[in-house]
Design a protein around this motif. Structure first.
Motif, PDB file in Angstrom:
ATOM      1  N   ALA A 163       0.835  -1.198   0.000  1.00 47.89           N
ATOM      2  CA  ALA A 163       0.000   0.000   0.000  1.00 47.89           C
ATOM      3  C   ALA A 163       0.869   1.247   0.000  1.00 47.89           C
ATOM      4  N   GLY A 164       1.959   1.248   0.761  1.00 52.78           N
ATOM      5  CA  GLY A 164       2.882   2.365   0.753  1.00 52.78           C
ATOM      6  C   GLY A 164       3.565   2.529  -0.594  1.00 52.78           C
ATOM      7  N   CYS A 165       3.928   1.393  -1.220  1.00 52.39           N
ATOM      8  CA  CYS A 165       4.520   1.453  -2.565  1.00 52.39           C
ATOM      9  C   CYS A 165       3.536   2.073  -3.552  1.00 52.39           C
ATOM     10  N   ALA A 166       2.267   1.676  -3.471  1.00 54.07           N
ATOM     11  CA  ALA A 166       1.246   2.221  -4.366  1.00 54.07           C
ATOM     12  C   ALA A 166       1.075   3.719  -4.162  1.00 54.07           C
ATOM     13  N   VAL A 167       1.125   4.172  -2.912  1.00 55.13           N
ATOM     14  CA  VAL A 167       1.008   5.604  -2.612  1.00 55.13           C
ATOM     15  C   VAL A 167       2.116   6.383  -3.305  1.00 55.13           C
ATOM     16  N   LEU A 168       3.356   5.914  -3.213  1.00 56.88           N
ATOM     17  CA  LEU A 168       4.475   6.631  -3.830  1.00 56.88           C
ATOM     18  C   LEU A 168       4.358   6.653  -5.354  1.00 56.88           C
ATOM     19  N   ILE A 169       4.008   5.504  -5.927  1.00 61.47           N
ATOM     20  CA  ILE A 169       3.891   5.422  -7.385  1.00 61.47           C
ATOM     21  C   ILE A 169       2.752   6.312  -7.877  1.00 61.47           C
ATOM     22  N   GLN A 170       1.603   6.269  -7.202  1.00 62.50           N
ATOM     23  CA  GLN A 170       0.456   7.070  -7.620  1.00 62.50           C
ATOM     24  C   GLN A 170       0.739   8.563  -7.465  1.00 62.50           C
ATOM     25  N   ALA A 171       1.395   8.940  -6.357  1.00 60.56           N
ATOM     26  CA  ALA A 171       1.736  10.346  -6.156  1.00 60.56           C
ATOM     27  C   ALA A 171       2.654  10.833  -7.271  1.00 60.56           C
ATOM     28  N   LEU A 172       3.616  10.020  -7.646  1.00 57.87           N
ATOM     29  CA  LEU A 172       4.521  10.389  -8.734  1.00 57.87           C
ATOM     30  C   LEU A 172       3.766  10.545 -10.048  1.00 57.87           C
ATOM     31  N   ASP A 173       2.862   9.612 -10.325  1.00 58.28           N
ATOM     32  CA  ASP A 173       2.041   9.703 -11.540  1.00 58.28           C
ATOM     33  C   ASP A 173       1.259  11.010 -11.585  1.00 58.28           C
ATOM     34  N   GLU A 174       0.665  11.396 -10.474  1.00 56.90           N
ATOM     35  CA  GLU A 174      -0.180  12.582 -10.431  1.00 56.90           C
ATOM     36  C   GLU A 174       0.618  13.884 -10.438  1.00 56.90           C
TER      37      GLU A 174
ATOM     38  N   ILE B 111       5.295  17.549  -1.238  1.00 50.87           N
ATOM     39  CA  ILE B 111       6.223  17.805  -2.346  1.00 50.87           C
ATOM     40  C   ILE B 111       5.963  19.173  -2.971  1.00 50.87           C
ATOM     41  N   LEU B 112       4.692  19.490  -3.212  1.00 48.03           N
ATOM     42  CA  LEU B 112       4.354  20.762  -3.855  1.00 48.03           C
ATOM     43  C   LEU B 112       4.598  21.957  -2.942  1.00 48.03           C
ATOM     44  N   ASN B 113       4.726  21.702  -1.645  1.00 47.40           N
ATOM     45  CA  ASN B 113       4.972  22.764  -0.673  1.00 47.40           C
ATOM     46  C   ASN B 113       6.460  23.118  -0.552  1.00 47.40           C
ATOM     47  N   LEU B 114       7.333  22.294  -1.125  1.00 45.54           N
ATOM     48  CA  LEU B 114       8.772  22.514  -0.994  1.00 45.54           C
ATOM     49  C   LEU B 114       9.200  23.817  -1.678  1.00 45.54           C
ATOM     50  N   GLU B 115      10.163  24.496  -1.062  1.00 45.49           N
ATOM     51  CA  GLU B 115      10.689  25.739  -1.604  1.00 45.49           C
ATOM     52  C   GLU B 115      12.180  25.587  -1.893  1.00 45.49           C
ATOM     53  N   GLU B 116      12.699  26.492  -2.723  1.00 48.19           N
ATOM     54  CA  GLU B 116      14.090  26.389  -3.132  1.00 48.19           C
ATOM     55  C   GLU B 116      15.046  26.437  -1.940  1.00 48.19           C
ATOM     56  N   ASP B 117      14.726  27.240  -0.943  1.00 44.41           N
ATOM     57  CA  ASP B 117      15.610  27.380   0.216  1.00 44.41           C
ATOM     58  C   ASP B 117      15.086  26.623   1.448  1.00 44.41           C
ATOM     59  N   GLN B 118      14.320  25.555   1.187  1.00 44.35           N
ATOM     60  CA  GLN B 118      13.681  24.793   2.276  1.00 44.35           C
ATOM     61  C   GLN B 118      14.727  24.251   3.246  1.00 44.35           C
ATOM     62  N   LYS B 119      14.487  24.439   4.540  1.00 37.83           N
ATOM     63  CA  LYS B 119      15.353  23.913   5.576  1.00 37.83           C
ATOM     64  C   LYS B 119      14.542  23.041   6.530  1.00 37.83           C
TER      65      LYS B 119
END
Length: 353
Positions: free
Chosen positions: A181-192, A342-350
């Motif tokens: 189920a975790g593998c499916a979450v990562l693959i689906q998130a990448l697809d989207e 992922i979409l919340n990440l910024e260039e200078d994210q710390k």
């Protein structure tokens, strides 16, 4: 995502024998990522660069499932077995299994005494797995060997994938939801995310041998340089009526955001960030404090000089059984939270302590 999850769980891949799922995921990701490889221990590692600079984020889920291994073939064709991962002796009897023979999968069942004999036995006795056996229909050791069975042959549960429950709250029942189920979450998130812009680089780690000591993640994380990490795994809920259950975790309540388990006290910055993002995007979630479980997040956090690590949990009933159950809405919530992070990440994210 249901069809993807069905495909992944139908593969029979216990600890140390993840070959089919490793190659399936590698092939699936080849045209969706910038690079993908299988390392010497069997982990699948893929990389996807964003459209602008930013942090390197490690996202991990494990591919293995609990199972068994044949340790002896009796003269009458019955098979003695050892455990691969955390199996509970109380639920083994009369369960269907698949034996991964050299000539292909062989169906079998873990044998049990007929109910008619219980009056001659101790009905409260729980026999150890070392006293049990698998019946594949063979009547001799030679017949079992001709079917492709030998000492060391791996075994998985023989149950099938099923969607059930009311229309508005569909449940999924299957073996190996931990952690396909975790593998499916990562693959689906990448697809989207294929048409989305994000900062930094995603490093996807699909790990082997989590159920026998986080071995795949420990090996891979030592040579992966990441600024932060999120592990995605299932977690055991406590919403059923047994007297030891406290209702602190439940099905259909949203993604679990880990605070602590026996392998990890979650990095506060990562936990707070996941909670904030879930609230801002109206993604249902529940906080998880559960010392009865561990994940690859525990291994990743130790790597290199230490990687700030969060964990997202997919709530599951009947974990480590042939009939694990999850709620589809929780699966979706977990995937949505990964995407939002992922979409919340910024260039200078710390990710400071």
């Amino acid at each position: 995502m249901i069809e993807l999850l069905k495909t992944l769980t139908n593969l029979s891949e216990p600890c140390g024998y993840e070959h089919a799922v490793s190659y399936y995921i590698k092939e699936y990701l080849e045209d969706k990522t910038d690079s993908v490889m299988i390392d010497p221990i069997g982990n699948v590692i893929a990389r996807k660069k964003g459209s602008k600079p930013g942090p390197a984020i490690l996202l991990t889920a494990h591919m293995d499932e609990i199972g068994f291994m044949i340790k002896k073939i009796e003269s009458n064709g019955l098979l003695r077995f050892e455990k691969l991962g955390g199996n509970d002796d109380r639920i083994l009897l009369a369960q269907p299994v698949k034996v991964m023979g050299t000539e292909g999968e062989v169906h079998g069942v873990i044998g049990t005494m007929s109910a008619h004999y219980v009056k001659f036995d101790d009905p409260n006795k729980v026999r150890k797995h070392s006293q049990m056996y698998i019946d594949i229909g063979a009547s001799s050791k030679e017949e079992a060997e001709e079917m492709g069975i030998e000492v060391g042959t791996p075994v998985t549960w023989g149950t099938e994938f099923l969607v059930f429950g009311p229309e508005g709250s569909r449940k999924i029942r299957s073996k190996a939801l931990d952690d396909r189920a975790g593998c499916a979450v990562l693959i689906q998130a990448l697809d989207e995310l294929k048409d989305s812009t994000f900062a930094g680089e995603l490093i996807l780690l699909f790990a082997v041998q989590e159920e026998v000591g986080l071995r795949g993640a420990k090996t891979a994380a030592e040579h992966i340089q990441a600024d932060a990490a999120i592990a995605i795994d299932t977690t055991a809920v406590s919403d059923t009526p047994e007297e030891t259950m406290d209702g602190s975790l439940g099905l259909s309540r949203g993604a679990g955001i880990k605070v602590m388990d026996f392998s990890l006290i979650v990095h506060k910055t990562m936990k707070d960030m996941l909670v904030k993002i879930a609230k801002e995007n109206s993604i249902p979630f529940q906080l998880e404090v559960f010392p009865g479980i561990g994940t690859d997040g525990g291994a990743v956090a130790y790597a290199n000089k230490g990687i700030p690590t969060g964990v997202l949990s997919i709530p599951s009933r009947y974990a480590h059984s042939p009939v694990e159950v999850i709620d589809y809405t929780d699966l979706e919530a977990t995937k949505d939270l990964v995407k939002a992070f992922i979409l919340n990440l910024e260039e200078d994210q710390k990710f400071p302590f």
